[in-house]
Design a protein around this motif. Structure first.
Motif, PDB file in Angstrom:
ATOM      1  N   LYS A 121       0.881  -1.197  -0.058  1.00  0.00           N
ATOM      2  CA  LYS A 121      -0.150   0.228   0.317  1.00  0.00           C
ATOM      3  C   LYS A 121       0.661   1.684   0.037  1.00  0.00           C
ATOM      4  N   TRP A 122       1.855   1.188   0.266  1.00  0.00           N
ATOM      5  CA  TRP A 122       2.627   1.841   0.299  1.00  0.00           C
ATOM      6  C   TRP A 122       3.808   2.905  -0.365  1.00  0.00           C
ATOM      7  N   LEU A 123       3.296   1.864  -1.993  1.00  0.00           N
ATOM      8  CA  LEU A 123       3.609   2.244  -3.243  1.00  0.00           C
ATOM      9  C   LEU A 123       2.318   2.867  -4.002  1.00  0.00           C
ATOM     10  N   MET A 124       1.428   2.716  -3.461  1.00  0.00           N
ATOM     11  CA  MET A 124       0.028   3.274  -4.407  1.00  0.00           C
ATOM     12  C   MET A 124      -0.590   4.119  -3.225  1.00  0.00           C
ATOM     13  N   ALA A 125      -1.505   5.415  -4.187  1.00  0.00           N
ATOM     14  CA  ALA A 125      -1.575   6.571  -4.110  1.00  0.00           C
ATOM     15  C   ALA A 125      -3.559   6.495  -3.872  1.00  0.00           C
ATOM     16  N   VAL A 135       9.230   9.683 -16.003  1.00  0.00           N
ATOM     17  CA  VAL A 135       7.927   9.218 -15.260  1.00  0.00           C
ATOM     18  C   VAL A 135       7.964   9.871 -14.127  1.00  0.00           C
ATOM     19  N   TRP A 136       7.048  10.597 -13.699  1.00  0.00           N
ATOM     20  CA  TRP A 136       6.880  10.577 -13.037  1.00  0.00           C
ATOM     21  C   TRP A 136       5.429  10.398 -11.680  1.00  0.00           C
ATOM     22  N   THR A 137       5.079  11.041 -10.715  1.00  0.00           N
ATOM     23  CA  THR A 137       3.536  11.155 -11.075  1.00  0.00           C
ATOM     24  C   THR A 137       2.884  12.004  -9.985  1.00  0.00           C
ATOM     25  N   SER A 138       1.759  11.887  -9.441  1.00  0.00           N
ATOM     26  CA  SER A 138       1.782  13.077  -8.922  1.00  0.00           C
ATOM     27  C   SER A 138       1.597  12.816  -7.401  1.00  0.00           C
ATOM     28  N   ASP A 139       1.723  11.494  -6.751  1.00  0.00           N
ATOM     29  CA  ASP A 139       2.126  10.618  -5.491  1.00  0.00           C
ATOM     30  C   ASP A 139       2.762  10.099  -4.935  1.00  0.00           C
ATOM     31  N   ASP A 140       3.823  10.810  -5.418  1.00  0.00           N
ATOM     32  CA  ASP A 140       4.872   9.408  -5.599  1.00  0.00           C
ATOM     33  C   ASP A 140       5.933   9.450  -4.092  1.00  0.00           C
ATOM     34  N   PRO A 141       6.087   8.403  -3.171  1.00  0.00           N
ATOM     35  CA  PRO A 141       6.029   8.198  -1.726  1.00  0.00           C
ATOM     36  C   PRO A 141       7.818   8.329  -1.743  1.00  0.00           C
ATOM     37  N   ASP A 171      -2.737  10.722 -10.176  1.00  0.00           N
ATOM     38  CA  ASP A 171      -3.299  10.010  -9.445  1.00  0.00           C
ATOM     39  C   ASP A 171      -3.482   8.663  -9.336  1.00  0.00           C
ATOM     40  N   CYS A 172      -1.162   8.602  -8.715  1.00  0.00           N
ATOM     41  CA  CYS A 172      -0.677   7.680  -8.757  1.00  0.00           C
ATOM     42  C   CYS A 172       0.649   7.300  -7.704  1.00  0.00           C
ATOM     43  N   GLY A 173       1.005   6.778  -7.424  1.00  0.00           N
ATOM     44  CA  GLY A 173       2.244   6.080  -6.443  1.00  0.00           C
ATOM     45  C   GLY A 173       3.179   6.019  -7.039  1.00  0.00           C
TER      46      GLY A 173
END
Length: 287
Positions: free
Chosen positions: A171-175, A233-239, A263-265
């Motif tokens: 779940k840490w991986l996911m938005a 490639v990056w994402t809006s919610d990368d942890p 909307d991705c992690g």
């Protein structure tokens, strides 16, 4: 109730194989789809991951490429060398894998640790990499808070692979934290329950050690030496890092293209497969 997500649904209708290759003495697990005569594409997962990270990308890419997703050195069901793993070890394994499958050149697409390895391979072995994709890639910085979080979650999951500890790592991986990701959790739990996997995870976590990480980090010299056409490639919610870090990586690579998936992690290829596949294929096919 949310719709159940099965990896078998992702693979239905896909002609794929799972197997092992002897890669310079390292028994290496792979998933493969696509015509072996087509250009080669290799997907590389992140720290503590495995080939199933790309389960939602095999079908789309197999139409155009001989597509491989491997368990990287020391990961999944691939052999564990029994020593701390640094980037040179992963790169050596990757190049030996290309040799084993007879690929003089290949497209390399890596996520997180896989992106770190892919970038280093493109820097050190420019003649082997056609196009390069760095997907929420690691290796550009050392954030103590992020590093500690990765070690804590990963070691908890490997040392005591209960449903809860492994699910927390996934779940840490996911938005979207509302989904349970049962199939991916079960798959990873089975891997982490292998005898001796806690020791293997310690070797994988070597790159989260500040001293070891420092000598493996990539900077302007390494990124600047990459000659392969590159998509970052990056994402809006990368942890692991925000969009500005992705932009910074792209700015150091000559001519690199930068894209953000919303909307991705840390796993956009899994959370938004349609958007990822479309972008990824457009770039790999010359866009």
């Amino acid at each position: 109730m949310s719709e159940y997500e099965s990896v078998w649904c992702d693979l239905q209708g896909v002609a794929f194989s799972q197997g092992y290759l002897d890669v310079a003495g390292v028994r290496t697990r792979y998933l493969h789809a696509g015509d072996p005569e087509k250009p080669v594409l290799v997907f590389l997962h992140g720290s503590g991951g495995h080939a199933e990270a790309y389960i939602r990308n095999l079908a789309a890419h197999a139409e155009h490429f001989s597509t491989w997703s491997i368990d990287m050195l020391g990961h999944g069901y691939t052999d564990k060398p029994g020593h701390p793993l640094e980037i040179e070890h992963y790169v050596s394994h990757l190049i030996s894998f290309l040799d084993t499958i007879g690929a003089v050149r290949a497209h390399i697409s890596g996520e997180s640790l896989g992106g770190w390895v892919a970038a280093r391979a493109a820097c050190d072995h420019p003649g082997r990499v056609d196009r390069l994709v760095l997907n929420t890639a690691g290796g550009s910085q050392a954030d103590p808070e992020v590093m500690a979080r990765i070690v804590t979650l990963s070691m908890a999951a490997a040392a005591d692979p209960t449903w809860d500890t492994v699910q927390a790592r996934i779940k840490w991986l996911m938005a979207d934290k509302s989904k349970d990701y049962d199939d991916i959790v079960a798959s990873r739990q089975r891997i982490y329950r292998q005898p001796g996997f806690a020791d293997a995870m310690r070797d994988i976590m070597a790159l989260q050690d500040p001293e070891i990480r420092a000598r493996n980090l990539l900077g302007s010299r390494e990124y600047g030496a990459i000659t392969a056409p590159t998509l970052v490639v990056w994402t809006s919610d990368d942890p692991t890092a925000d969009v500005t870090e992705g932009k910074r990586i792209a700015s150091m690579i000559p001519g690199a293209r930068f894209e953000v998936l919303p909307d991705c992690g840390h796993w956009p290829q899994y959370e938004a497969p349609a958007a990822f596949n479309a972008l990824h294929l457009e770039f790999l096919l010359g866009g």
